[in-house]
Write a protein that holds these residues in place. Sequence first.
Motif, PDB file in Angstrom:
ATOM      1  N   TRP A   1       0.839  -1.200   0.000  1.00  0.00           N
ATOM      2  CA  TRP A   1       0.000   0.000   0.000  1.00  0.00           C
ATOM      3  C   TRP A   1       0.878   1.255   0.000  1.00  0.00           C
ATOM      4  N   VAL A   2       1.914   1.274   0.832  1.00  0.00           N
ATOM      5  CA  VAL A   2       2.816   2.430   0.885  1.00  0.00           C
ATOM      6  C   VAL A   2       3.540   2.599  -0.451  1.00  0.00           C
ATOM      7  N   LEU A   3       4.009   1.480  -1.006  1.00  0.00           N
ATOM      8  CA  LEU A   3       4.712   1.546  -2.287  1.00  0.00           C
ATOM      9  C   LEU A   3       3.817   2.123  -3.384  1.00  0.00           C
ATOM     10  N   TRP A   4       2.609   1.570  -3.533  1.00  0.00           N
ATOM     11  CA  TRP A   4       1.716   2.050  -4.596  1.00  0.00           C
ATOM     12  C   TRP A   4       1.167   3.442  -4.296  1.00  0.00           C
ATOM     13  N   SER A   5       1.020   3.779  -3.036  1.00  0.00           N
ATOM     14  CA  SER A   5       0.615   5.145  -2.688  1.00  0.00           C
ATOM     15  C   SER A   5       1.695   6.134  -3.103  1.00  0.00           C
ATOM     16  N   ALA A   6       2.960   5.750  -2.927  1.00  0.00           N
ATOM     17  CA  ALA A   6       4.059   6.623  -3.357  1.00  0.00           C
ATOM     18  C   ALA A   6       4.052   6.794  -4.876  1.00  0.00           C
ATOM     19  N   VAL A   7       3.805   5.698  -5.598  1.00  0.00           N
ATOM     20  CA  VAL A   7       3.777   5.772  -7.063  1.00  0.00           C
ATOM     21  C   VAL A   7       2.636   6.679  -7.522  1.00  0.00           C
ATOM     22  N   TYR A   8       1.426   6.417  -7.013  1.00  0.00           N
ATOM     23  CA  TYR A   8       0.276   7.241  -7.426  1.00  0.00           C
ATOM     24  C   TYR A   8       0.410   8.679  -6.920  1.00  0.00           C
ATOM     25  N   GLY A   9       0.984   8.867  -5.743  1.00  0.00           N
ATOM     26  CA  GLY A   9       1.210  10.219  -5.227  1.00  0.00           C
ATOM     27  C   GLY A   9       2.170  10.998  -6.112  1.00  0.00           C
ATOM     28  N   ALA A  10       3.234  10.337  -6.556  1.00  0.00           N
ATOM     29  CA  ALA A  10       4.191  10.996  -7.453  1.00  0.00           C
ATOM     30  C   ALA A  10       3.522  11.355  -8.781  1.00  0.00           C
ATOM     31  N   LEU A  11       2.686  10.463  -9.291  1.00  0.00           N
ATOM     32  CA  LEU A  11       1.974  10.762 -10.540  1.00  0.00           C
ATOM     33  C   LEU A  11       1.012  11.931 -10.359  1.00  0.00           C
ATOM     34  N   LYS A  12       0.342  11.983  -9.205  1.00  0.00           N
ATOM     35  CA  LYS A  12      -0.563  13.115  -8.945  1.00  0.00           C
ATOM     36  C   LYS A  12       0.229  14.422  -8.823  1.00  0.00           C
ATOM     37  N   LEU A  13       1.383  14.378  -8.172  1.00  0.00           N
ATOM     38  CA  LEU A  13       2.219  15.580  -8.082  1.00  0.00           C
ATOM     39  C   LEU A  13       2.680  16.033  -9.462  1.00  0.00           C
ATOM     40  N   ALA A  14       3.062  15.074 -10.309  1.00  0.00           N
ATOM     41  CA  ALA A  14       3.471  15.420 -11.670  1.00  0.00           C
ATOM     42  C   ALA A  14       2.312  16.052 -12.430  1.00  0.00           C
ATOM     43  N   GLU A  15       1.102  15.517 -12.218  1.00  0.00           N
ATOM     44  CA  GLU A  15      -0.069  16.087 -12.877  1.00  0.00           C
ATOM     45  C   GLU A  15      -0.318  17.518 -12.406  1.00  0.00           C
ATOM     46  N   VAL A  16      -0.137  17.773 -11.108  1.00  0.00           N
ATOM     47  CA  VAL A  16      -0.309  19.124 -10.574  1.00  0.00           C
ATOM     48  C   VAL A  16       0.696  20.075 -11.215  1.00  0.00           C
ATOM     49  N   VAL A  17       1.943  19.630 -11.320  1.00  0.00           N
ATOM     50  CA  VAL A  17       2.989  20.477 -11.902  1.00  0.00           C
ATOM     51  C   VAL A  17       2.722  20.745 -13.382  1.00  0.00           C
ATOM     52  N   LEU A  18       2.348  19.703 -14.110  1.00  0.00           N
ATOM     53  CA  LEU A  18       2.158  19.853 -15.562  1.00  0.00           C
ATOM     54  C   LEU A  18       0.892  20.610 -15.940  1.00  0.00           C
ATOM     55  N   THR A  19      -0.153  20.476 -15.157  1.00  0.00           N
ATOM     56  CA  THR A  19      -1.420  21.113 -15.510  1.00  0.00           C
ATOM     57  C   THR A  19      -1.642  22.439 -14.784  1.00  0.00           C
ATOM     58  N   GLY A  20      -0.856  22.700 -13.752  1.00  0.00           N
ATOM     59  CA  GLY A  20      -1.034  23.931 -12.988  1.00  0.00           C
ATOM     60  C   GLY A  20      -2.233  23.891 -12.052  1.00  0.00           C
ATOM     61  N   ARG A  21      -2.778  22.689 -11.813  1.00  0.00           N
ATOM     62  CA  ARG A  21      -3.916  22.558 -10.893  1.00  0.00           C
ATOM     63  C   ARG A  21      -3.490  22.883  -9.471  1.00  0.00           C
ATOM     64  N   ASN A  22      -4.473  23.148  -8.664  1.00  0.00           N
ATOM     65  CA  ASN A  22      -4.237  23.410  -7.257  1.00  0.00           C
ATOM     66  C   ASN A  22      -3.950  22.090  -6.542  1.00  0.00           C
ATOM     67  N   LEU A  23      -2.982  22.078  -5.664  1.00  0.00           N
ATOM     68  CA  LEU A  23      -2.591  20.873  -4.937  1.00  0.00           C
ATOM     69  C   LEU A  23      -3.748  20.311  -4.112  1.00  0.00           C
ATOM     70  N   THR A  24      -4.597  21.185  -3.581  1.00  0.00           N
ATOM     71  CA  THR A  24      -5.711  20.716  -2.741  1.00  0.00           C
ATOM     72  C   THR A  24      -6.807  20.031  -3.540  1.00  0.00           C
ATOM     73  N   THR A  25      -6.829  20.220  -4.864  1.00  0.00           N
ATOM     74  CA  THR A  25      -7.818  19.495  -5.664  1.00  0.00           C
ATOM     75  C   THR A  25      -7.393  18.052  -5.903  1.00  0.00           C
ATOM     76  N   GLU A  26      -6.118  17.778  -5.816  1.00  0.00           N
ATOM     77  CA  GLU A  26      -5.613  16.424  -6.069  1.00  0.00           C
ATOM     78  C   GLU A  26      -5.422  15.610  -4.793  1.00  0.00           C
ATOM     79  N   PHE A  27      -5.123  16.275  -3.684  1.00  0.00           N
ATOM     80  CA  PHE A  27      -4.859  15.570  -2.432  1.00  0.00           C
ATOM     81  C   PHE A  27      -5.892  15.992  -1.386  1.00  0.00           C
ATOM     82  N   ARG A  28      -6.548  15.014  -0.804  1.00  0.00           N
ATOM     83  CA  ARG A  28      -7.593  15.248   0.197  1.00  0.00           C
ATOM     84  C   ARG A  28      -7.192  14.578   1.511  1.00  0.00           C
TER      85      ARG A  28
END
Length: 135
Positions: free
Chosen positions: A76-103
């Motif tokens: 769970w920790v491993l896959w959470s890190a993978v998906y978390g990194a992908l969400k962070l990359a999406e935030v950086v690339l799209t300019g979305r607000n961090l709070t819309t991706e992480f709850r």
Amino acid sequence: MARNGSLDLARLLAAFGILVFHAGVPVLGPIGHAGLPFFLMVLVLLGLPAAKAVIRKEAGFRRYAANRAARLLGPWVLWSAVYGALKLAEVVLTGRNLTTEFRPWMLLTGPALHLWFLPFAFGISLILPALARLA
């Protein structure tokens, strides 16, 4: 415990059912709805011998919990890190607000909702010795 090929095949079919459910294939819907209850039954059935060993004092609860944590929370920790990194990359690339991706609820489920089963299975594993006393 010896490996059971029939159980492996049933797990493969249940995993396929869950994939079908998430893909939204209506014709195979009943297979998808059967996958999750099957995995819950397998979790309890295969976890009972270890839980009963805790009851009989053959194994300590801390060691039992640590083993379950390594088997369930480690991935769970491993896959959470993978998906978390992908969400962070999406935030950086799209300019979305961090709070819309992480709850806040993601602390329990992980950054991808389908990861909820692993911490849930760990919680069930922790109460399994108490449930095994009733059996």
